[in-house]
Design a protein around this motif. Sequence first.
Motif, mmCIF file in Angstrom:
data_model
loop_
_atom_site.group_PDB
_atom_site.id
_atom_site.type_symbol
_atom_site.label_atom_id
_atom_site.label_comp_id
_atom_site.label_asym_id
_atom_site.label_seq_id
_atom_site.Cartn_x
_atom_site.Cartn_y
_atom_site.Cartn_z
ATOM 1 N N PHE A 96 0.757 -1.099 0.096
ATOM 2 C CA PHE A 96 -0.091 -0.094 -0.053
ATOM 3 C C PHE A 96 0.904 1.183 0.166
ATOM 4 C CE2 PHE A 96 -3.171 -3.049 1.603
ATOM 5 C CZ PHE A 96 -3.985 -2.858 0.539
ATOM 6 N N PRO A 97 2.031 1.434 0.642
ATOM 7 C CA PRO A 97 2.911 2.519 0.368
ATOM 8 C C PRO A 97 3.146 2.576 -0.989
ATOM 9 C CG PRO A 97 3.326 1.386 2.712
ATOM 10 C CD PRO A 97 2.153 0.562 1.917
ATOM 11 N N ALA A 147 0.514 4.230 -2.716
ATOM 12 C CA ALA A 147 -0.013 5.484 -2.516
ATOM 13 C C ALA A 147 1.361 6.527 -2.838
ATOM 14 C CB ALA A 147 0.061 5.601 -0.869
ATOM 15 N N ARG A 164 -9.588 -0.693 4.463
ATOM 16 C CA ARG A 164 -8.583 -0.195 3.475
ATOM 17 C C ARG A 164 -8.954 0.781 2.459
ATOM 18 N NH1 ARG A 164 -5.978 -6.183 2.466
ATOM 19 N NH2 ARG A 164 -4.520 -6.321 4.099
ATOM 20 N N GLU A 165 -10.214 0.733 2.219
ATOM 21 C CA GLU A 165 -10.629 1.749 1.173
ATOM 22 C C GLU A 165 -10.793 3.101 1.749
ATOM 23 O OE1 GLU A 165 -13.177 -0.003 -2.835
ATOM 24 O OE2 GLU A 165 -14.336 0.742 -1.205
ATOM 25 N N ALA A 181 -9.629 4.035 4.780
ATOM 26 C CA ALA A 181 -8.172 4.794 5.662
ATOM 27 C C ALA A 181 -7.060 4.749 4.717
ATOM 28 C CB ALA A 181 -8.056 3.793 6.848
ATOM 29 N N LEU A 182 -6.972 4.063 3.496
ATOM 30 C CA LEU A 182 -5.894 4.240 2.880
ATOM 31 C C LEU A 182 -6.237 4.926 1.522
ATOM 32 C CD1 LEU A 182 -4.369 0.384 3.266
ATOM 33 C CD2 LEU A 182 -3.800 2.605 4.476
ATOM 34 N N LYS A 183 -7.344 5.370 1.543
ATOM 35 C CA LYS A 183 -7.604 6.164 0.261
ATOM 36 C C LYS A 183 -7.416 5.354 -1.082
ATOM 37 C CE LYS A 183 -9.344 9.163 3.006
ATOM 38 N NZ LYS A 183 -10.693 9.206 3.188
ATOM 39 N N VAL A 184 -7.722 4.096 -1.132
ATOM 40 C CA VAL A 184 -7.598 3.282 -2.429
ATOM 41 C C VAL A 184 -8.936 2.815 -2.830
ATOM 42 C CG1 VAL A 184 -5.282 2.432 -1.768
ATOM 43 C CG2 VAL A 184 -7.275 1.341 -1.288
ATOM 44 N N ARG A 222 -4.987 3.461 -6.654
ATOM 45 C CA ARG A 222 -5.042 4.822 -5.733
ATOM 46 C C ARG A 222 -6.417 5.242 -5.991
ATOM 47 N NH1 ARG A 222 -0.128 5.553 -8.034
ATOM 48 N NH2 ARG A 222 -0.792 6.928 -9.420
#
Length: 345
Positions: free
Chosen positions: A96-97, A100, A117-118, A120-123, A239
């Motif tokens: 994920f890093p 991002a 994940r969607e 919090a991680l904005k994916v 992303r």
Amino acid sequence: MARLVKCGAAVLAICVALPGALTTDACAADGDTLAQIRARGVIRCGVSEGIQGFSVKDGSGRWSGIDADFCRAVAAAALGDPAKVAYVPLKASARFPALAEGIVDLLARNTTWTLLRESALKVQFAGVLFYDTQAFLVRRPGGVQTTTGLKGAAVCVEKGTSTDVHLREYSADHQLDLKPLVIDSAGEARQAFYAGRCSAYAADLSHLAAVRVEAPGGPQSADILPERIAKEPLSPVVRGDDPSWLTLVRWVLFTLVAAEELGVTRDNLQARLGDPAVKRTFADDDAINRGLGVERGWMVRVVQSVGNYGEMFDRNLGPRTPLQLERGLNRLWTQGGLMYAPPLR
């Protein structure tokens, strides 16, 4: 111009390791992914470090597996050539890093679709490529036949996965007092399991099937326990700042499924293009092409590159492969499974 963002330490290591990565789009996330890909001439696809059936590199440097094939299909649609993929092997904790920060354009790496994940991680997850479940692998002989036999045991699990979360929840719900041994990579977790550092290895069932095939004592030296403790819908990921790129990746997946629904294969595609139903599905629509930013014939190129979804499954995971996985939930909806494509028009 690409918008640069500060690379984290884990991603900086990837930047240094990848030839040409430290360019203006190496750590970019500006919402114009397809334009960057075209300027670069290649899609950077994040894959596993080596999971048989999904993404693994052979001695000649060629990547195979259903995830690797999906990357080729996206390249066929976006760039007109399935070979224009740069595979970037990633640990679960780095995937994920890397996405991002713009080190990869697409993750096709055994990644479970979750709300956390969607949000919090904005994916964004493009759709389910493989319906999986979470299970346990144990050594044979060991006397353990169900998860109740693991009470108080150490269980190997890879860092940065939903498996770790589900394992802890299952242990608490069933009062098993399992002791997760969280290990940095899938390869190291496999080694720890076979070295006896843990009594069981918890992961996706498909991953455990691959680990079992590669067991030092052969597949007969390990067993997958019967319990399935969590849903693991594995999906390609992009992303969250580029809805146009998400749409293209999503509809590449649906094109593969739609082709199987129609009985269209890589070999019979050209002969079937005159059939009314096939013609309606694969006919070029200039408005759709403009909206996606792709050249005419992109759907045909997708199927020509890797075949339909069923061909991808059979070639990489099916009964004639070392993994010998049944289609199960990954059958078409007309055959009792969960796979179907929404209407294309």
